[in-house]
Design an enzyme around this catalytic site. Structure first.
Site, short mmCIF file in Angstrom:
data_model
loop_
_atom_site.label_atom_id
_atom_site.label_comp_id
_atom_site.label_asym_id
_atom_site.label_seq_id
_atom_site.Cartn_x
_atom_site.Cartn_y
_atom_site.Cartn_z
NE ARG A 1 -14.74 20.25 -7.90
CZ ARG A 1 -15.09 21.46 -7.49
NH1 ARG A 1 -15.87 22.22 -8.25
NH2 ARG A 1 -14.68 21.91 -6.33
NE ARG B 1 -18.34 29.35 -0.62
CZ ARG B 1 -17.50 28.51 -1.22
NH1 ARG B 1 -16.30 28.30 -0.71
NH2 ARG B 1 -17.86 27.89 -2.32
CD GLU C 1 -17.49 33.51 -4.75
OE1 GLU C 1 -18.21 32.52 -4.52
OE2 GLU C 1 -16.30 33.42 -5.11
#
Length: 406
Positions: free
Chosen positions: A242, A92, A385
């Site tokens: 965030r 990744r 993923e």
């Protein structure tokens, strides 16, 4: 190429996650994690298929030691890195810029480009590079493949990818919307089409990847046409720590009036904002517990989170024109029924609704939670993923033996 196994590596700044997958049947032969690398009390956890997990704490001073610990654990299960069954190692890589639009076999030029992109991914690309270089020393003869988080989003039109700033300045500093979580958005959009019994190229999907990091994408016929994250993973939805979307002038205000440095503001927006900044918690389970107990600060944080999510759903309905499905995925998306219910509440005019009973059911597989006959399907689709990285890696190196170096 005779081997059918792919080792997937996700190297972070202080951790390495890995999975060994047999691509003949998609079986996970081993799953593991090395965390707190370079810190006191490093931890290694390894789970072979059908076996008991093994866990130990000790000193893992660097990524080379982490991958050697992984190799030792795989050896104990007869799955060593020297096995002829190992076809490739898939990595990744968070940021691939505009050059890397598909999985790429790694050579010196690829490594140099990943390094050149460090300024736009300072937290991720250095760790990804360290993992790649360490893996190369362990198996220098084996194809190493980079699968980029940004690649799925490179199909966005310029109207979606460009920011409205001076073009020369933007081009000089590579400023544009790149998007992230691309392997998840690719996998989930495709799995959503499969759930509907249709081909990906015939389906328009809004994918909501809701974890501690969160992003939305508009996928038309299998191709991303818009996404919420931008130059960095800071833009877009409210996340665990965030801020997501914000007036950029807030930064100037904090510098001039708050006398904060650029680094202090960076830390504020990336680590002390979002849910944790609003209510002191970034775990949605704890936030919902506090909401149910009448905590007004947690309620406000939840409402802000949902408000932003609704805005993106509505915006992407407009971008796509026709929406066939909205898919919730990742930790919060897959497990928080209250988030899913609140996100589509009041959007019946757009064809969106959830069935309360279906939404409350916890299950591991992809499933519909919208009422029968709903104009727009609402789905929960677990992301994978690692399997997406393995599949892309294996397809590349197994393509008639052609390794198509970039």
């Amino acid at each position: 190429m005779s081997g059918s196994r792919v080792l997937v590596l996700n190297s972070g700044s202080s951790s390495v996650k890995y999975q060994l997958i047999d691509m003949r049947g998609g079986e996970r032969l081993a799953v593991g994690l090395v965390e707190r690398i370079g810190e006191g009390g490093s931890r290694v956890k390894h789970t072979p298929a059908g076996g008991e997990s093994r866990e130990w704490n000790g000193s893992v001073p660097g990524h080379d030691a982490a991958l050697k610990a992984m190799a030792t654990e795989l050896d104990r299960d007869g799955l060593g890195l020297d096995s002829p069954e190992l076809a490739a190692i898939g990595h990744r890589v968070v940021h691939g810029g505009l050059r890397f639009t598909e999985p790429t076999v790694i050579d010196d030029a690829v490594l140099a480009e990943i390094e050149r992109l460090i300024p736009v991914a300072p937290l991720h690309n250095p760790a990804n590079l360290t993992g790649i270089r360490t893996a190369q020393t362990l198996r220098p003869d084996l194809p190493q493949v980079a699968v980029f988080d940004t690649a799925f989003h490179t199909t966005m039109p310029e109207s979606a990818a460009r920011y409205a700033i001076d073009v020369e300045t933007a081009d000089a500093h590579r400023i544009r919307r790149y998007g992230f979580h691309g392997t998840s958005h690719a996998y989930v959009s495709r799995e959503t089409a499969r759930l509907l019994g249709r081909a990906p190229e015939d389906v328009n999907v809004i994918v909501l990847h809701l974890g501690n990091g969160a992003s939305a994408s508009a996928v038309r016929g299998g191709r991303c046409v818009d996404t919420s994250m931008g130059l960095t993973p800071l833009e877009g939805l409210v996340m665990g720590t965030r801020s997501g979307d914000m007036d950029p002038a807030v930064i100037f205000h904090l510098m001039r009036v708050g006398e904060m440095s650029a680094d202090e503001i960076d830390t504020l927006l990336n680590n002390r904002s979002g849910l944790i900044g609003l209510c002191g918690d970034n775990d949605m389970r704890e936030i919902r517990r506090r909401v149910d107990a009448g905590d007004e600060r947690a309620r406000l944080a939840f409402d802000i989170y949902i408000h932003r999510l609704k805005k993106y759903i509505g915006a992407y309905c407009a971008v796509l024109g026709r929406v066939d499905a909205v898919a919730f995925t990742a930790g919060v998306g897959e497990n928080s029924a209250p988030v899913r219910e609140a996100a589509v509440a009041g959007l019946e005019g757009l064809g969106l609704a959830v069935d309360g009973e279906l939404n409350a059911v916890r299950g591991e597989g992809a499933r519909l939670i919208s009422p029968a006959g709903a104009r727009v399907a609402v789905a929960v689709v677990p992301t994978d993923e690692e399997m997406e990285i393995a599949a892309q890696t294996y397809a590349l190196v197994n393509d008639s033996g052609n390794l198509n170096l970039t």
